[in-house]
Motif scaffolding. Structure first.
Motif, PDB file in Angstrom:
ATOM      1  N   PHE A 147       0.826  -1.212   0.000  1.00 54.00           N
ATOM      2  CA  PHE A 147       0.000   0.000   0.000  1.00 54.00           C
ATOM      3  C   PHE A 147       0.859   1.259   0.000  1.00 54.00           C
ATOM      4  CE2 PHE A 147      -2.379   3.377   2.183  1.00 54.00           C
ATOM      5  CZ  PHE A 147      -3.486   3.453   1.358  1.00 54.00           C
ATOM      6  N   TYR A 148       1.778   1.361   0.944  1.00 54.87           N
ATOM      7  CA  TYR A 148       2.541   2.599   1.078  1.00 54.87           C
ATOM      8  C   TYR A 148       3.593   2.772  -0.019  1.00 54.87           C
ATOM      9  CZ  TYR A 148       0.066   3.587   5.322  1.00 54.87           C
ATOM     10  OH  TYR A 148      -0.939   3.868   6.211  1.00 54.87           O
ATOM     11  N   ILE A 176       8.941  -1.348   9.131  1.00 54.67           N
ATOM     12  CA  ILE A 176       9.192  -0.840   7.780  1.00 54.67           C
ATOM     13  C   ILE A 176       9.112   0.680   7.816  1.00 54.67           C
ATOM     14  CG2 ILE A 176       8.426  -0.860   5.383  1.00 54.67           C
ATOM     15  CD1 ILE A 176       6.987  -3.569   6.120  1.00 54.67           C
ATOM     16  N   THR A 177      10.173   1.322   7.387  1.00 54.33           N
ATOM     17  CA  THR A 177      10.184   2.781   7.328  1.00 54.33           C
ATOM     18  C   THR A 177      10.057   3.205   5.875  1.00 54.33           C
ATOM     19  OG1 THR A 177      11.613   2.850   9.271  1.00 54.33           O
ATOM     20  CG2 THR A 177      11.445   4.863   7.972  1.00 54.33           C
ATOM     21  N   VAL A 178       9.068   4.039   5.606  1.00 49.63           N
ATOM     22  CA  VAL A 178       8.818   4.556   4.264  1.00 49.63           C
ATOM     23  C   VAL A 178       8.733   6.078   4.340  1.00 49.63           C
ATOM     24  CG1 VAL A 178       7.594   2.474   3.498  1.00 49.63           C
ATOM     25  CG2 VAL A 178       6.296   4.371   4.501  1.00 49.63           C
ATOM     26  N   GLY A 179       8.796   6.714   3.192  1.00 45.83           N
ATOM     27  CA  GLY A 179       8.644   8.165   3.169  1.00 45.83           C
ATOM     28  C   GLY A 179       8.548   8.675   1.753  1.00 45.83           C
ATOM     29  N   PRO A 180       8.163   9.929   1.621  1.00 46.92           N
ATOM     30  CA  PRO A 180       8.038  10.506   0.285  1.00 46.92           C
ATOM     31  C   PRO A 180       9.403  10.594  -0.399  1.00 46.92           C
ATOM     32  CG  PRO A 180       7.480  12.127   2.002  1.00 46.92           C
ATOM     33  CD  PRO A 180       7.796  10.854   2.683  1.00 46.92           C
ATOM     34  N   THR A 232      -6.947   0.973  -7.036  1.00 43.61           N
ATOM     35  CA  THR A 232      -6.441  -0.216  -6.363  1.00 43.61           C
ATOM     36  C   THR A 232      -7.567  -0.799  -5.525  1.00 43.61           C
ATOM     37  OG1 THR A 232      -5.681   0.910  -4.359  1.00 43.61           O
ATOM     38  CG2 THR A 232      -4.170   0.900  -6.255  1.00 43.61           C
ATOM     39  N   ASP A 233      -7.244  -1.766  -4.683  1.00 42.58           N
ATOM     40  CA  ASP A 233      -8.286  -2.347  -3.834  1.00 42.58           C
ATOM     41  C   ASP A 233      -8.399  -1.637  -2.483  1.00 42.58           C
ATOM     42  OD1 ASP A 233      -5.952  -3.221  -2.696  1.00 42.58           O
ATOM     43  OD2 ASP A 233      -6.450  -5.349  -2.780  1.00 42.58           O
ATOM     44  N   ALA A 234      -7.855  -0.408  -2.377  1.00 43.02           N
ATOM     45  CA  ALA A 234      -7.949   0.359  -1.134  1.00 43.02           C
ATOM     46  C   ALA A 234      -9.410   0.711  -0.858  1.00 43.02           C
ATOM     47  CB  ALA A 234      -7.123   1.636  -1.233  1.00 43.02           C
ATOM     48  N   GLU A 235      -9.772   0.645   0.417  1.00 45.31           N
ATOM     49  CA  GLU A 235     -11.142   0.973   0.818  1.00 45.31           C
ATOM     50  C   GLU A 235     -11.320   2.492   0.849  1.00 45.31           C
ATOM     51  OE1 GLU A 235     -14.044   0.826   4.737  1.00 45.31           O
ATOM     52  OE2 GLU A 235     -12.246  -0.432   4.717  1.00 45.31           O
ATOM     53  N   PHE A 291      -9.075   7.161   2.810  1.00 44.99           N
ATOM     54  CA  PHE A 291      -9.001   5.720   2.539  1.00 44.99           C
ATOM     55  C   PHE A 291      -8.638   5.004   3.830  1.00 44.99           C
ATOM     56  CE2 PHE A 291      -7.905   7.836  -1.405  1.00 44.99           C
ATOM     57  CZ  PHE A 291      -8.594   7.108  -2.353  1.00 44.99           C
ATOM     58  N   ARG A 292      -8.733   3.691   3.812  1.00 42.56           N
ATOM     59  CA  ARG A 292      -8.171   2.864   4.879  1.00 42.56           C
ATOM     60  C   ARG A 292      -6.995   2.088   4.279  1.00 42.56           C
ATOM     61  NH1 ARG A 292     -11.153   3.898   8.869  1.00 42.56           N
ATOM     62  NH2 ARG A 292     -13.399   3.761   8.838  1.00 42.56           N
ATOM     63  N   ASP A 293      -5.924   1.986   5.048  1.00 44.18           N
ATOM     64  CA  ASP A 293      -4.814   1.139   4.610  1.00 44.18           C
ATOM     65  C   ASP A 293      -5.171  -0.313   4.941  1.00 44.18           C
ATOM     66  OD1 ASP A 293      -4.102   0.555   7.280  1.00 44.18           O
ATOM     67  OD2 ASP A 293      -2.234   1.699   7.205  1.00 44.18           O
TER      68      ASP A 293
END
Length: 140
Positions: free
Chosen positions: A21-22, A42-46, A102-105, A122-124
């Motif tokens: 997702f992210y 897990i670290t993510v960012g822009p 995508t399948d994101a709610e 959205f919800r992740d």
């Protein structure tokens, strides 16, 4: 004082789904992926913004949390009432279309709120609420 927000955190219950997702849906870059199996931090960012990160942390890994507390947190996550984050973009409609494909709610389509912010939600995969607000050229 000169303070910035370096890292914020959201819980996950499935690291692969959170990563998909992210990284794949929102386009964040992966900064680190530590741990094994379902117990991964897990670290993510822009992209291009190494000073701002989001830590996706396993909810079940905190040693001080009781089984009862863990159950409560997991129940709240499933209902979408535990974690949330507000992101921002200059093109809300294109961002909404990309995530919706995508399948994101979808929780809320883009709308101008009574308090002057245009956003969507959205919800992740873990149930966390992800609000995305529209930035204007006069807002940093």
């Amino acid at each position: 004082m000169d303070l910035t927000i370096h890292t914020s955190s959201l819980p996950h219950d499935d690291p692969d789904a959170a990563l998909a997702f992210y990284r794949d849906v929102l386009g964040f870059e992966v900064r680190s992926d530590v741990g094994h199996g379902r117990t991964r931090w897990i670290t993510v960012g822009p992209a291009g913004r190494p000073d701002t990160s989001l830590l996706l942390a396993p909810v079940a890994a905190a040693p001080s949390i009781t089984n009862s507390e863990r159950s409560t947190v997991l129940e709240m996550m499933a209902k979408g009432t535990y974690g949330w984050i507000v992101l921002a973009t200059r093109d809300l409609d294109a961002t909404f279309d990309r995530v919706q494909a995508t399948d994101a709610e979808v929780v809320q389509e883009p709308i101008l709120q009574p308090y002057g912010v245009r956003d969507c939600a959205f919800r992740d995969p873990a149930g966390n609420l992800v609000r995305i607000r529209e930035l204007h050229s006069d807002i940093g």
